[in-house]
Design an enzyme around this catalytic site. Structure first.
Site, PDB file in Angstrom:
ATOM      1  N   GLU A 240       0.825  -1.217   0.000  1.00  0.00           N
ATOM      2  CA  GLU A 240       0.000   0.000   0.000  1.00  0.00           C
ATOM      3  C   GLU A 240       0.851   1.255   0.000  1.00  0.00           C
ATOM      4  O   GLU A 240       2.022   1.256   0.373  1.00  0.00           O
ATOM      5  CB  GLU A 240      -0.922   0.025   1.213  1.00  0.00           C
ATOM      6  CG  GLU A 240      -0.183   0.151   2.537  1.00  0.00           C
ATOM      7  CD  GLU A 240      -1.108   0.154   3.745  1.00  0.00           C
ATOM      8  OE1 GLU A 240      -1.588   1.237   4.105  1.00  0.00           O
ATOM      9  OE2 GLU A 240      -1.312  -0.921   4.338  1.00  0.00           O
ATOM     10  N   GLY A 258      -6.834  -5.810   8.119  1.00  0.00           N
ATOM     11  CA  GLY A 258      -7.643  -7.004   8.017  1.00  0.00           C
ATOM     12  C   GLY A 258      -6.951  -7.965   7.078  1.00  0.00           C
ATOM     13  O   GLY A 258      -6.717  -7.630   5.912  1.00  0.00           O
ATOM     14  N   THR A 259      -6.573  -9.148   7.567  1.00  0.00           N
ATOM     15  CA  THR A 259      -5.695 -10.040   6.816  1.00  0.00           C
ATOM     16  C   THR A 259      -6.141 -11.489   6.918  1.00  0.00           C
ATOM     17  O   THR A 259      -6.553 -11.946   7.990  1.00  0.00           O
ATOM     18  CB  THR A 259      -4.249  -9.935   7.351  1.00  0.00           C
ATOM     19  OG1 THR A 259      -3.818  -8.571   7.308  1.00  0.00           O
ATOM     20  CG2 THR A 259      -3.287 -10.787   6.524  1.00  0.00           C
ATOM     21  N   GLU A 285     -11.139  -3.305  12.866  1.00  0.00           N
ATOM     22  CA  GLU A 285      -9.763  -2.846  12.657  1.00  0.00           C
ATOM     23  C   GLU A 285      -9.667  -2.002  11.389  1.00  0.00           C
ATOM     24  O   GLU A 285      -9.016  -0.951  11.372  1.00  0.00           O
ATOM     25  CB  GLU A 285      -8.826  -4.058  12.563  1.00  0.00           C
ATOM     26  CG  GLU A 285      -7.367  -3.693  12.402  1.00  0.00           C
ATOM     27  CD  GLU A 285      -6.467  -4.907  12.231  1.00  0.00           C
ATOM     28  OE1 GLU A 285      -5.319  -4.716  11.799  1.00  0.00           O
ATOM     29  OE2 GLU A 285      -6.911  -6.038  12.513  1.00  0.00           O
ATOM     30  N   ARG A 393       6.621  -6.465   3.964  1.00  0.00           N
ATOM     31  CA  ARG A 393       6.928  -7.593   3.065  1.00  0.00           C
ATOM     32  C   ARG A 393       8.301  -7.392   2.429  1.00  0.00           C
ATOM     33  O   ARG A 393       8.461  -7.418   1.207  1.00  0.00           O
ATOM     34  CB  ARG A 393       5.882  -7.745   1.952  1.00  0.00           C
ATOM     35  CG  ARG A 393       4.463  -7.483   2.357  1.00  0.00           C
ATOM     36  CD  ARG A 393       3.874  -8.524   3.310  1.00  0.00           C
ATOM     37  NE  ARG A 393       2.429  -8.303   3.365  1.00  0.00           N
ATOM     38  CZ  ARG A 393       1.828  -7.554   4.285  1.00  0.00           C
ATOM     39  NH1 ARG A 393       2.541  -6.982   5.241  1.00  0.00           N
ATOM     40  NH2 ARG A 393       0.526  -7.393   4.274  1.00  0.00           N
ATOM     41  N   ALA A 408       1.329  -7.400  13.180  1.00  0.00           N
ATOM     42  CA  ALA A 408      -0.112  -7.605  13.085  1.00  0.00           C
ATOM     43  C   ALA A 408      -0.806  -6.513  13.882  1.00  0.00           C
ATOM     44  O   ALA A 408      -0.263  -5.988  14.856  1.00  0.00           O
ATOM     45  CB  ALA A 408      -0.501  -8.985  13.613  1.00  0.00           C
ATOM     46  N   GLY A 409      -2.030  -6.192  13.454  1.00  0.00           N
ATOM     47  CA  GLY A 409      -2.807  -5.167  14.128  1.00  0.00           C
ATOM     48  C   GLY A 409      -3.515  -5.737  15.346  1.00  0.00           C
ATOM     49  O   GLY A 409      -4.320  -6.663  15.235  1.00  0.00           O
ATOM     50  N   GLU A 419      -2.669 -13.659  16.085  1.00  0.00           N
ATOM     51  CA  GLU A 419      -1.808 -12.573  15.612  1.00  0.00           C
ATOM     52  C   GLU A 419      -0.423 -13.095  15.237  1.00  0.00           C
ATOM     53  O   GLU A 419       0.181 -12.628  14.267  1.00  0.00           O
ATOM     54  CB  GLU A 419      -1.708 -11.468  16.665  1.00  0.00           C
ATOM     55  CG  GLU A 419      -3.050 -10.898  17.125  1.00  0.00           C
ATOM     56  CD  GLU A 419      -3.897 -10.315  15.997  1.00  0.00           C
ATOM     57  OE1 GLU A 419      -3.387 -10.109  14.875  1.00  0.00           O
ATOM     58  OE2 GLU A 419      -5.099 -10.075  16.234  1.00  0.00           O
TER      59      GLU A 419
END
Length: 437
Positions: A240, A258-259, A285, A393, A408-409, A419
């Site tokens: 992003e 969100g993953t 989230e 990444r 992780a959020g 997570e």
């Protein structure tokens, strides 16, 4: 065409990632930053000048002359002014800003030491640009231009490098315990969300350009990059944008939050997508991330121009799929692209909500400096346009070793074991494609 640009020798490049990897591996052009935007790949090399910002010092170089001084105030304004002081003559600037750049706007400077690196940008002598029209080379000598064309031609059709996959499950950082502690803080009302990360050290030296090429063949990034600058090598597949400001002064950010895993087969991927879109934790989230991004752009935008599009779309990014939205606004007349970057940085999806409390939690709970991880690779145009892509990444290497990192959020509904699994899923975008030096 500038006075230093060589005429285009039209070449249809079927594998730009291979071309960029070969140019980087050739080791003929000094330090470099390679940056991929949709449909355009740029290899920028052999700096004419640079701007380096540490917590304790600003260093500006051009040719043989380097100046160093203390600085105060906004790091974004300081870098902007330093670039403006150089004789750029229409040239672009490329580089990176580290996560710790945010400490000044978010009241966390007490966590920094004077040597903490905040930003490093360079102005290249040579630019190699590959797009649908062919190959364009600026700033190179005729001999260098021939070498570049020959390297690109030789790269096409060459075999992919062989991977030395990395096991990312061992964790020496106590990640699940740190997540549990953050969940307690969130439930007590300290903040709403924080992104905690873990570092995976590699036990061998890495061929970073080769890792980039193999990783790019197996990823679907929004942007990608490959760099060697100031003793740091890195390559990554950014999911992003943190911020972009185009020539029409439109400010854009793309929060992803969100993953779920991706690439496990059509049925598994479809089931994961359905689960992602129905999971209250992931929806909350994402929604609070979009709300924060909207408010941040509104701070620097013409009133009434901030808007959200593609709300909660699902975007596939290598080994994971995310909930994604786009937020845009028109930059106010009294604001610069660096103002927009400062208010949007760090990405809400890599820090926390509210940002000030979330960033404080990151500094307390992630222990070591993040550096380039969750910072940005930046391209700055002489027209005032700017683009900063989020560094996730990715693989990193210095003289002290190589490593991966993922986070992780964390929200009130988070489960530490889930997570941890999310960090493994994200590390899966790079870990299978690491090439040993």
């Amino acid at each position: 065409m500038s006075s230093t640009e060589q005429p285009t020798r039209v070449e249809y490049v079927t594998d730009p990632a291979a071309a960029m990897s070969w140019l980087a591996s050739a080791d003929r052009f000094g330090e470099y930053v390679m940056y991929e935007q949709p449909g355009v790949w740029v290899f920028a090399a052999d700096p004419l000048g640079s701007v380096e910002l540490d917590a304790g010092e600003l260093r500006t170089a051009w040719g043989e002359r380097t100046t160093a001084r203390a600085w105060t105030g906004s790091p974004a304004a300081t870098v902007d002014a330093a670039l403006a002081s150089l004789p750029l003559d229409g040239r672009n600037a490329y580089g990176w800003i580290g996560f710790e750049f945010c400490a000044y706007s978010l009241g966390a400077t007490h966590y920094l030491n004077p040597l903490t690196s905040l930003a490093h940008l360079m102005i290249p002598r040579i630019e190699v640009r590959i797009d649908a029209s062919g190959v364009r080379i600026s700033g190179a000598t005729p001999a260098e231009t021939c070498d570049i064309h020959d390297l690109i031609a030789a790269s096409q059709g060459s075999e992919l490098p062989s991977a030395h996959p990395v096991d990312v499950r061992p964790d020496s950082t106590g990640y699940q315990d740190r997540v549990a502690g953050a969940v307690e803080e969130i439930r007590s009302g300290s903040y709403q969300k924080v992104i905690l990360s873990r570092k995976v050290a590699l036990p061998f030296a890495v061929d970073v350009p080769a890792t980039y090429r193999l990783g790019r063949a197996n990823n679907t990034p929004a942007r990608s990059f490959l760099l060697r600058l100031g003793g740091l090598e890195a390559a990554g597949f950014s999911p992003e944008l943190v911020a972009s400001v185009d020539d029409d002064r439109v400010v854009t950010t793309e929060p992803l939050a969100g993953t779920r895993a991706f690439g496990l087969g059509a049925d598994a991927d479809r089931a994961a997508r359905v689960d992602l879109l129905a999971d209250p934790k992931e929806i909350v989230e994402h929604a609070i991330s979009v709300q924060t991004s909207f408010a941040e752009i509104a701070e620097v935008a013409v009133p009434g121009t901030t808007a959200v599009s593609d709300f909660m779309a699902v975007r596939e990014r290598g080994s994971v799929q995310h909930l994604a939205s786009t937020v845009r606004g028109e930059l106010a007349a009294d604001r610069t692209a660096w103002d927009a970057l400062e208010v949007l940085f760090p990405s809400v999806t890599a820090s926390g909500i509210p940002k000030r409390a979330g960033v404080d939690s990151v500094f307390r709970n992630d222990h070591d400096e993040r550096g380039l991880y969750s910072g940005a690779v930046v391209c700055v145009s002489p027209t005032g346009a700017l683009e900063a892509t989020l560094v996730l990444r990715a693989i990193y290497q210095t003289g002290e070793g190589a490593w991966l990192r993922a986070g992780a959020g964390i929200v009130g509904q988070s489960r530490p074991e889930r997570e941890f699994e999310e960090t493994c899923e994200k590390l899966g975008s790079v870990a299978p494609y690491v090439v040993k030096a």
